[in-house]
Scaffold this motif. Structure first.
Motif, mmCIF file in Angstrom:
data_model
loop_
_atom_site.group_PDB
_atom_site.id
_atom_site.type_symbol
_atom_site.label_atom_id
_atom_site.label_comp_id
_atom_site.label_asym_id
_atom_site.label_seq_id
_atom_site.Cartn_x
_atom_site.Cartn_y
_atom_site.Cartn_z
ATOM 1 N N LEU A 164 -23.993 18.094 -20.003
ATOM 2 C CA LEU A 164 -24.046 17.871 -18.562
ATOM 3 C C LEU A 164 -23.961 16.382 -18.264
ATOM 4 N N ARG A 165 -23.343 16.056 -17.122
ATOM 5 C CA ARG A 165 -23.301 14.690 -16.623
ATOM 6 C C ARG A 165 -23.860 14.706 -15.207
ATOM 7 N N VAL A 166 -24.864 13.887 -14.946
ATOM 8 C CA VAL A 166 -25.466 13.841 -13.619
ATOM 9 C C VAL A 166 -25.292 12.454 -13.032
ATOM 10 N N GLN A 215 -34.452 24.014 -28.637
ATOM 11 C CA GLN A 215 -33.223 23.241 -28.746
ATOM 12 C C GLN A 215 -32.853 22.651 -27.386
ATOM 13 N N PHE A 216 -33.274 21.425 -27.130
ATOM 14 C CA PHE A 216 -32.910 20.740 -25.904
ATOM 15 C C PHE A 216 -31.590 20.007 -26.098
ATOM 16 N N LEU A 217 -30.793 19.955 -25.034
ATOM 17 C CA LEU A 217 -29.470 19.350 -25.097
ATOM 18 C C LEU A 217 -29.475 18.020 -24.351
ATOM 19 N N PRO A 218 -28.871 16.972 -24.915
ATOM 20 C CA PRO A 218 -28.840 15.679 -24.214
ATOM 21 C C PRO A 218 -28.001 15.756 -22.945
ATOM 22 N N GLN A 226 -32.129 6.126 -18.360
ATOM 23 C CA GLN A 226 -33.255 6.983 -18.667
ATOM 24 C C GLN A 226 -32.774 8.241 -19.379
ATOM 25 N N PRO A 227 -33.262 8.535 -20.585
ATOM 26 C CA PRO A 227 -32.820 9.745 -21.291
ATOM 27 C C PRO A 227 -33.239 11.003 -20.535
ATOM 28 N N LEU A 228 -32.315 11.947 -20.434
ATOM 29 C CA LEU A 228 -32.581 13.235 -19.823
ATOM 30 C C LEU A 228 -32.170 14.330 -20.798
ATOM 31 N N TRP A 229 -32.782 15.517 -20.604
ATOM 32 C CA TRP A 229 -32.503 16.629 -21.489
ATOM 33 C C TRP A 229 -32.323 17.905 -20.683
ATOM 34 N N GLN A 230 -31.455 18.765 -21.181
ATOM 35 C CA GLN A 230 -31.276 20.092 -20.605
ATOM 36 C C GLN A 230 -32.126 21.077 -21.384
ATOM 37 N N ALA A 231 -32.851 21.937 -20.655
ATOM 38 C CA ALA A 231 -33.690 22.961 -21.280
ATOM 39 C C ALA A 231 -33.038 24.324 -21.057
ATOM 40 N N PRO A 232 -32.238 24.808 -22.009
ATOM 41 C CA PRO A 232 -31.595 26.119 -21.824
ATOM 42 C C PRO A 232 -32.632 27.234 -21.935
ATOM 43 N N PRO A 233 -32.378 28.378 -21.291
ATOM 44 C CA PRO A 233 -33.286 29.520 -21.459
ATOM 45 C C PRO A 233 -33.290 29.994 -22.907
#
Length: 368
Positions: A164-166, A215-218, A226-233
């Motif tokens: 993802l890009r935010v 398994q979090f995704l960058p 600021q580092p962010l992470w995606q939390a998939p179900p």
């Protein structure tokens, strides 16, 4: 006066930690300034502190009450018989059909941690919507799935193929569908219903989960450091509907499959247009049906809310203009474990809330 109104709304939504509180919002069929044409002056004065300036528009005012507030009962009794005129289509300044002053009346509860701490799972609701950075075609691919036994409808599936890009505050293009991630944010959802978490929450979550190693995704933040992470179900849980009040708004004219669905308890949803009626909604809770929960702490439901299917002519337009299909038109419901609920309660002060779900008393959650 606007500052005072905002403070009143903030105070109304500042919930105690020891008990559940119930609230009622009322959407009017006109703006707050226009209500002076219909309401006596003493009602304008009485209701002014209840106007929610952040949720009102030039077309519809929103009033926010505690459900036990005697002013709410008095106003409903007075206003339920009132009708107002809406702008018509016959020309500038002409009035259209009249309808009730009250457009929607919604009641819901805000649950404290004490209300939820004995439940094995709760529904997670997120307040912050974060804008994705274009082009979305870099992140997703679209797969069109026609219905095998119906020529009139099908589904568009969005598959994530890159990180993802935010957007960030440094991005010169403003977000159209969401906000920027702010330094104090800990958890939020993207415009495409992916959950984002901060570096701090990611670290705390991993410590809590221990050997399960989620398994979090960058996540790439345009212009941000600021580092962010995606939390998939971490699994899917089945929703029972009914008894979950997931109501069908419209259906395919050929096969009768649902096209649009919504989670609510309203007996009627005719709040706009000719013949409109006041819509009354009570709080709608999910009912789950499974013998045991999947391993993990964050899950999605199998049923979604929103536009779950499209007619064939809309799907075919993807060949010429795929851009609309990069934004999901329906969303799942998010569910969290008791231990993730406790982690959020102890370390994330805002941006989220949870509510109970039904049908969990016999679920086997093991030692969790």
């Amino acid at each position: 006066m606007v500052a005072e109104q905002k403070e009143r709304c903030r105070n109304a939504l500042t919930f105690g930690s020891d008990r559940m509180r119930s609230f009622t919002s009322i959407d009017l069929a006109c703006s707050w300034p226009d209500t002076a044409r219909y309401l006596p002056r003493h009602w304008i004065t009485t209701l002014n502190p209840y106007v929610d300036p952040d949720r009102s528009s030039i077309l519809s005012a929103r009033l926010l009450f505690g459900s036990e507030d005697p002013t709410l009962k008095e106003f409903l009794s007075f206003a339920e018989q009132m009708r107002v005129s809406e702008p018509g289509s016959g020309g500038l300044g002409q009035k259209g059909d009249s309808g009730p002053l009250l457009r929607t009346v919604r009641r819901w509860s805000d649950y404290s941690f004490a209300d939820l701490q004995t439940a094995p799972v709760a529904q997670l609701l997120l307040d912050r919507i974060i804008a994705l950075a274009p082009p979305l075609s870099r992140i997703y691919r679209v797969e069109i799935e026609p219905t095998f036994d119906c020529a009139s409808c099908g589904q568009a599936h969005l598959r994530q193929q890159q990180s993802l890009r935010v957007r960030d505050n440094a991005d010169p293009e403003s977000g159209l569908r969401g906000d920027f991630w702010q330094p104090g944010d800990q958890i939020a959802v993207t415009e495409n219903y992916e959950i984002l978490i901060s570096e701090r929450l990611c670290h705390l979550w991993k410590e809590m989960a221990a050997h399960e190693s989620p398994q979090f995704l960058p996540v790439e933040q345009v212009g941000g450091r600021q580092p962010l992470w995606q939390a998939p179900p971490q699994g899917t849980i089945r929703v029972m509907a009914p008894p979950t009040p997931l109501q069908v708004r419209d259906r395919c004219p050929t096969c009768d499959r649902p096209l649009t669905v919504a989670l609510n308890t309203a007996s009627s949803d005719i709040a706009f247009g000719p013949g409109r009626r006041t819509v009354y909604e009570e709080e709608a809770l999910l009912t789950l049906n499974c013998a045991s929960l999947p391993v993990g702490d964050l899950w999605a439901t199998d049923l979604h809310e929103g536009r779950v299917r499209e007619l064939t002519e809309v799907l075919q337009s993807n060949a010429d203009n795929p851009d609309p299909f990069y934004i999901r038109s329906c969303r799942p419901f998010w569910l969290v474990s008791q231990r993730l609920l406790r982690l959020l309660h102890e370390h994330v002060p805002g941006g989220w809330r949870c509510q109970p779900v039904n049908g969990l008393s016999r679920m086997d959650r093991g030692s969790r």
